[in-house]
Design a protein around this motif. Sequence first.
Motif, PDB file in Angstrom:
ATOM      1  N   VAL A 107       0.854  -1.172   0.000  1.00 21.29           N
ATOM      2  CA  VAL A 107       0.000   0.000   0.000  1.00 21.29           C
ATOM      3  C   VAL A 107       0.895   1.228   0.000  1.00 21.29           C
ATOM      4  O   VAL A 107       2.059   1.167   0.377  1.00 21.29           O
ATOM      5  CB  VAL A 107      -0.934   0.058   1.238  1.00 21.29           C
ATOM      6  N   GLY A 108       0.358   2.351  -0.450  1.00 22.37           N
ATOM      7  CA  GLY A 108       1.143   3.577  -0.455  1.00 22.37           C
ATOM      8  C   GLY A 108       1.859   3.784  -1.767  1.00 22.37           C
ATOM      9  O   GLY A 108       1.595   3.108  -2.753  1.00 22.37           O
ATOM     10  N   VAL A 109       2.769   4.721  -1.779  1.00 23.34           N
ATOM     11  CA  VAL A 109       3.417   5.146  -3.016  1.00 23.34           C
ATOM     12  C   VAL A 109       4.701   4.365  -3.246  1.00 23.34           C
ATOM     13  O   VAL A 109       5.518   4.204  -2.348  1.00 23.34           O
ATOM     14  CB  VAL A 109       3.722   6.657  -2.978  1.00 23.34           C
ATOM     15  N   SER A 137      -8.087   0.128   5.523  1.00 18.12           N
ATOM     16  CA  SER A 137      -7.450   1.369   5.965  1.00 18.12           C
ATOM     17  C   SER A 137      -8.337   2.165   6.904  1.00 18.12           C
ATOM     18  O   SER A 137      -7.874   3.129   7.529  1.00 18.12           O
ATOM     19  CB  SER A 137      -7.112   2.240   4.745  1.00 18.12           C
ATOM     20  N   GLY A 138      -9.611   1.805   6.976  1.00 17.65           N
ATOM     21  CA  GLY A 138     -10.539   2.545   7.822  1.00 17.65           C
ATOM     22  C   GLY A 138     -11.113   3.776   7.151  1.00 17.65           C
ATOM     23  O   GLY A 138     -11.937   4.483   7.733  1.00 17.65           O
ATOM     24  N   GLU A 139     -10.693   4.060   5.907  1.00 17.87           N
ATOM     25  CA  GLU A 139     -11.204   5.226   5.193  1.00 17.87           C
ATOM     26  C   GLU A 139     -12.612   4.973   4.684  1.00 17.87           C
ATOM     27  O   GLU A 139     -12.989   3.855   4.362  1.00 17.87           O
ATOM     28  CB  GLU A 139     -10.288   5.557   4.007  1.00 17.87           C
ATOM     29  N   SER A 140     -13.399   6.055   4.591  1.00 18.74           N
ATOM     30  CA  SER A 140     -14.726   5.963   4.007  1.00 18.74           C
ATOM     31  C   SER A 140     -14.591   5.829   2.499  1.00 18.74           C
ATOM     32  O   SER A 140     -13.815   6.558   1.869  1.00 18.74           O
ATOM     33  CB  SER A 140     -15.526   7.223   4.358  1.00 18.74           C
ATOM     34  N   ARG A 141     -15.336   4.913   1.909  1.00 22.67           N
ATOM     35  CA  ARG A 141     -15.207   4.639   0.484  1.00 22.67           C
ATOM     36  C   ARG A 141     -16.560   4.713  -0.215  1.00 22.67           C
ATOM     37  O   ARG A 141     -17.591   4.388   0.379  1.00 22.67           O
ATOM     38  CB  ARG A 141     -14.599   3.253   0.248  1.00 22.67           C
ATOM     39  N   SER A 142     -16.526   5.100  -1.483  1.00 25.44           N
ATOM     40  CA  SER A 142     -17.747   5.113  -2.281  1.00 25.44           C
ATOM     41  C   SER A 142     -17.391   4.996  -3.755  1.00 25.44           C
ATOM     42  O   SER A 142     -16.327   5.435  -4.186  1.00 25.44           O
ATOM     43  CB  SER A 142     -18.552   6.397  -2.039  1.00 25.44           C
ATOM     44  N   ASP A 250       1.217   0.258 -12.509  1.00 23.97           N
ATOM     45  CA  ASP A 250       1.340   1.410 -11.619  1.00 23.97           C
ATOM     46  C   ASP A 250       0.232   1.413 -10.570  1.00 23.97           C
ATOM     47  O   ASP A 250       0.458   1.727  -9.398  1.00 23.97           O
ATOM     48  CB  ASP A 250       1.297   2.711 -12.419  1.00 23.97           C
ATOM     49  N   LEU A 251      -0.984   1.079 -11.000  1.00 30.63           N
ATOM     50  CA  LEU A 251      -2.101   1.014 -10.053  1.00 30.63           C
ATOM     51  C   LEU A 251      -1.826  -0.016  -8.965  1.00 30.63           C
ATOM     52  O   LEU A 251      -1.945   0.272  -7.767  1.00 30.63           O
ATOM     53  CB  LEU A 251      -3.398   0.668 -10.784  1.00 30.63           C
ATOM     54  N   LEU A 252      -1.459  -1.222  -9.368  1.00 25.71           N
ATOM     55  CA  LEU A 252      -1.312  -2.300  -8.393  1.00 25.71           C
ATOM     56  C   LEU A 252      -0.123  -2.084  -7.464  1.00 25.71           C
ATOM     57  O   LEU A 252      -0.151  -2.516  -6.309  1.00 25.71           O
ATOM     58  CB  LEU A 252      -1.172  -3.641  -9.119  1.00 25.71           C
ATOM     59  N   MET A 253       0.921  -1.411  -7.933  1.00 19.67           N
ATOM     60  CA  MET A 253       2.063  -1.150  -7.070  1.00 19.67           C
ATOM     61  C   MET A 253       1.830   0.035  -6.134  1.00 19.67           C
ATOM     62  O   MET A 253       2.582   0.240  -5.183  1.00 19.67           O
ATOM     63  CB  MET A 253       3.321  -0.898  -7.906  1.00 19.67           C
ATOM     64  N   ASN A 254       0.785   0.817  -6.397  1.00 14.37           N
ATOM     65  CA  ASN A 254       0.460   1.968  -5.552  1.00 14.37           C
ATOM     66  C   ASN A 254      -0.972   1.876  -5.032  1.00 14.37           C
ATOM     67  O   ASN A 254      -1.617   2.888  -4.767  1.00 14.37           O
ATOM     68  CB  ASN A 254       0.650   3.265  -6.342  1.00 14.37           C
ATOM     69  N   LEU A 255      -1.447   0.664  -4.891  1.00 12.32           N
ATOM     70  CA  LEU A 255      -2.847   0.405  -4.572  1.00 12.32           C
ATOM     71  C   LEU A 255      -3.206   0.898  -3.175  1.00 12.32           C
ATOM     72  O   LEU A 255      -2.484   0.664  -2.213  1.00 12.32           O
ATOM     73  CB  LEU A 255      -3.104  -1.101  -4.682  1.00 12.32           C
ATOM     74  N   ARG A 256      -4.368   1.543  -3.072  1.00 12.94           N
ATOM     75  CA  ARG A 256      -4.838   2.065  -1.793  1.00 12.94           C
ATOM     76  C   ARG A 256      -6.218   1.523  -1.435  1.00 12.94           C
ATOM     77  O   ARG A 256      -6.834   1.976  -0.475  1.00 12.94           O
ATOM     78  CB  ARG A 256      -4.862   3.597  -1.842  1.00 12.94           C
ATOM     79  N   GLY A 257      -6.703   0.597  -2.209  1.00 16.04           N
ATOM     80  CA  GLY A 257      -8.000  -0.020  -1.955  1.00 16.04           C
ATOM     81  C   GLY A 257      -8.156  -1.218  -2.872  1.00 16.04           C
ATOM     82  O   GLY A 257      -7.305  -1.476  -3.725  1.00 16.04           O
ATOM     83  N   PRO A 258      -9.229  -1.990  -2.731  1.00 15.27           N
ATOM     84  CA  PRO A 258      -9.416  -3.183  -3.553  1.00 15.27           C
ATOM     85  C   PRO A 258      -9.452  -2.865  -5.052  1.00 15.27           C
ATOM     86  O   PRO A 258      -9.995  -1.833  -5.464  1.00 15.27           O
ATOM     87  CB  PRO A 258     -10.771  -3.729  -3.075  1.00 15.27           C
ATOM     88  N   ALA A 259      -8.867  -3.757  -5.842  1.00 18.20           N
ATOM     89  CA  ALA A 259      -8.870  -3.601  -7.295  1.00 18.20           C
ATOM     90  C   ALA A 259      -9.258  -4.925  -7.951  1.00 18.20           C
ATOM     91  O   ALA A 259      -8.978  -5.993  -7.401  1.00 18.20           O
ATOM     92  CB  ALA A 259      -7.500  -3.155  -7.799  1.00 18.20           C
TER      93      ALA A 259
END
Length: 292
Positions: A107-109, A137-142, A250-259
């Motif tokens: 997760v992260g950059v 992560s506990g973040e609100s998602r939509s 790039d998305l998967l290496m910097n992923l911050r939520g489910p993909a």
Amino acid sequence: MKPVLVGVDGSIASRAAVSWAVERARADGREVELRFVVDDEWGVVGAPARDELRAGAEALVQRELASARGPAGAVPVRAGFSVGPPILTLADAARDADVVVVGTHKVGVFHGMALGSRSLQLAAISPVPVAIVPAPSGESRSGIVMGVGGGIDEDVVVRAAVAESNRSGEPLVLVRSFTDRVALGEQALDHATRLAETLAPSAGVSRRRSSTSAGEALAVMSGQAVLTVVGRPTAPGQHGYRPLGRAVSDLLMNLRGPALVVPFPHTDERRERSTFSAHHDERRPHAIPGPV
């Protein structure tokens, strides 16, 4: 119905993948299959060590099964283990599944070049969609975010994104990067939007444009999205294998939520472009708003 297959290893990320898989299976009325793969390198050790490793695998599978069944409730869950190269074995087992789900600790950059990420390897060779789930992560998602590439072959990816929107009750957001080839990109976004609107997801469809690279735009949006959907082109021969491409990597290496990475058959690029032009009036001017 085909099950939702989950690769497990007892880690926090693995259990996040199980939780995601259970909820998806609940929405579809499917069962969940947990699979632990013992790397076949242990086959070169002596018999006592092999027996010990097998006993350890059986114990891990039972622990993960017990952990999953409580939250699963009425969702059927079964589990087992296999022996072999982990990614190849899991990809082979996925042939009998609706989707294969794995957790990730990434997760992260990330900057630079990465080799050996198992989630990327699986996404590159799986014959069915691959869901990659980081720890919560506990973040609100939509919203369900879909990255629009540029080919008419991506219709299967749009349909998958609409299905995820209906499954979750979240609106679908189509995203296209306009760093180059603006007219072709606008056509691709138009085509994806029309198809999505025809399929009429209950929560609605919207579209966004980005002036940043596709991978960067999707990675940022994955931090707030319920799910980020991207396509992976496959090719005849080579067992359907093609590299993931820069945007998906790039998305998967910097992923911050489910993909969710959805494979789709890829046609010849030149034929694809000519077909695209035949289905769109390029003489019509395109108003392209600034990045959103």
